[in-house]
Design a protein around this motif. Structure first.
Motif, short mmCIF file in Angstrom:
data_model
loop_
_atom_site.label_atom_id
_atom_site.label_comp_id
_atom_site.label_asym_id
_atom_site.label_seq_id
_atom_site.Cartn_x
_atom_site.Cartn_y
_atom_site.Cartn_z
N ILE A 96 -3.76 3.93 5.45
CA ILE A 96 -2.69 3.35 5.60
C ILE A 96 -2.36 3.56 6.85
O ILE A 96 -1.56 2.57 7.42
N ALA A 138 0.81 -1.20 0.10
CA ALA A 138 -0.01 -0.08 -0.25
C ALA A 138 0.90 1.38 -0.29
O ALA A 138 0.61 2.23 -0.74
N MET A 179 -2.82 -7.74 -3.64
CA MET A 179 -3.78 -7.39 -2.49
C MET A 179 -4.75 -8.48 -2.82
O MET A 179 -5.59 -8.90 -1.71
N LEU A 232 -7.66 0.45 -2.56
CA LEU A 232 -6.52 1.54 -2.84
C LEU A 232 -5.92 1.56 -4.17
O LEU A 232 -5.63 2.59 -5.13
N GLY A 268 -6.58 -2.22 0.68
CA GLY A 268 -5.55 -2.14 -0.38
C GLY A 268 -6.21 -2.78 -1.56
O GLY A 268 -5.63 -1.81 -2.57
N TYR A 327 2.56 1.77 -3.40
CA TYR A 327 1.63 2.16 -4.43
C TYR A 327 1.35 3.57 -4.38
O TYR A 327 1.06 4.37 -5.19
#
Length: 385
Positions: free
Chosen positions: A287, A263, A351, A339, A336, A266
């Motif tokens: 996060i 996470a 993920m 996201l 995640g 990215y």
């Protein structure tokens, strides 16, 4: 209370981290998982690294160590492998522990060195069709005494790795008793025994470490393969439940670490509206929540492991650790996926693999609903089942 790792434990963590990055990184885990076949190459690499011997006494060819060392290994493996870590864990948690704790001297000499070398794989068969968590009342598998041993008949379900195991630890009823927890015996059934069949069950996650329906039709088990006392198998199973829940919590904690790493990476790289999405408050808060859940899960896991190693009561603590870590990991992996947007739904990213694998751990080896029942009962509330 100090949960700081010793210098040796820190070295173990670093050694396993380096091994994972070199021999079983996330890219390799994706390939093994996508193949939907048992990852023999992965287990070979783990065995060559000596990780099967963690927790097995040196006198039996192991590396020594204790439950906390196993927790460290599990967390580091799961960070990359997620559910594939079961390929290591089932043998180490169920097989080696049962033999070390309840095995005869002959069983220890015969099995522990081969487990440490990675030459013997274990499975565990307890749950029965239609039984779920109500294991004792649903127990229909019977073991009948015959000359030189027992004959097994019955069916088990959700027995992970039983189609590839060299030994399957099976719990069956050997006598009738006034309580369903009595009259049970554990057996170390040899894989490939005549009358034994194991059928993999297609499932959402952990696809390469198959869970099976196992049928026993007049399967002969010699006396030498009885583990522990006849008719006292449930007491032996109970002795391992806390360790199992702690190790499952460690797996969930490792998956949380993997989710957090992916996470953060990215969020730094992905740009939208002229800036990294990690600069957006909603992303940062999500996060940050994962980071807090990770530390909470880790503290609960190591606290329970410390209590278990010290010989102190830890049933509630182990159950709390498993329950919290599983729920935190599922929530984190789901965030995640959100996201990453479309990429979160893609099999090219991890993920979705984290989510699919860890979702099972809210259900088993004890459902989080049953875990809450147990915790509530420990607070003095009446038994609900």
């Amino acid at each position: 209370m100090n949960f700081e790792l010793t210098e040796e434990q820190e070295l173990l963590r670093q050694t396993v981290r380096e091994f994972v990055e070199r021999e079983c990184p996330k890219s390799a885990a994706r390939e093994w998982e996508a193949a939907e076949e048992f990852p023999y190459e992965l287990t070979r690499r783990i065995a060559e690294a000596g990780l099967n011997g963690i927790g097995i006494p040196e006198e039996y060819g192991g590396q020594g160590g204790d439950l906390i060392d196993q927790v460290i290994v599990c967390e580091e493996l799961s960070r990359s492998l997620a559910g594939l870590a079961w390929a290591w864990g089932v043998t180490v948690w169920s097989g080696a522990k049962a033999v070390s704790t309840f095995g005869t001297d002959e069983q220890k000499r015969a099995l522990l060195p081969s487990i440490a070398k990675g030459e013997t794989r274990f499975a565990f068969a307890l749950t029965e069709p239609g039984g779920g968590t109500d294991v004792l009342r649903a127990m229909r598998t019977r073991a009948t005494r015959v000359d030189g041993g027992f004959v097994l008949n019955g069916t088990k379900i959700w027995s992970t790795m039983s189609n590839t195991a060299d030994r399957i630890m099976v719990v069956a009823r050997t006598s009738e008793a006034d309580k369903p927890s009595r009259g049970l015996t554990a057996f170390l059934v040899r894989g490939g025994s005549p009358g034994l069949t194991a059928r993999p069950i297609p499932k959402l996650g952990m696809r390469s470490v198959q869970s099976c329906e196992v049928a026993f039709e007049d399967v002969f088990v010699p006396d030498e393969d009885v583990i522990g006392e006849v008719d006292n198998g449930w007491t032996q199973i109970l002795a391992s439940l806390n360790s199992e829940r702690i190790m499952v919590a460690a797996m969930c904690t490792g998956i949380l670490q993997g989710v957090l790493e992916d996470a953060v990476e990215y969020a730094k790289q992905r740009h939208a509206f002229g800036k990294p999405i990690g600069a957006m408050q909603a992303i940062q808060h999500g996060i940050a929540d994962i980071a807090m859940k990770l530390e909470t899960a880790r503290m609960h896991t190591y606290r329970a492991a410390w209590l278990e190693r010290a010989g102190k009561p830890c049933g509630v603590e182990a159950t709390m650790a498993k329950c919290l870590a599983a729920e935190y990991a599922v929530e984190a992996a789901d965030f995640g996926i959100q996201l990453l947007g479309g990429y979160g739904y893609s099999m090219e990213y991890d993920m979705q693999r984290y989510w699919r694998d860890v979702r099972l751990l809210r259900i088993g080896p004890i459902s989080n609903e049953m875990a809450r029942n147990y915790i509530g009962e420990s607070l003095g509330l009446p038994r609900s089942f």
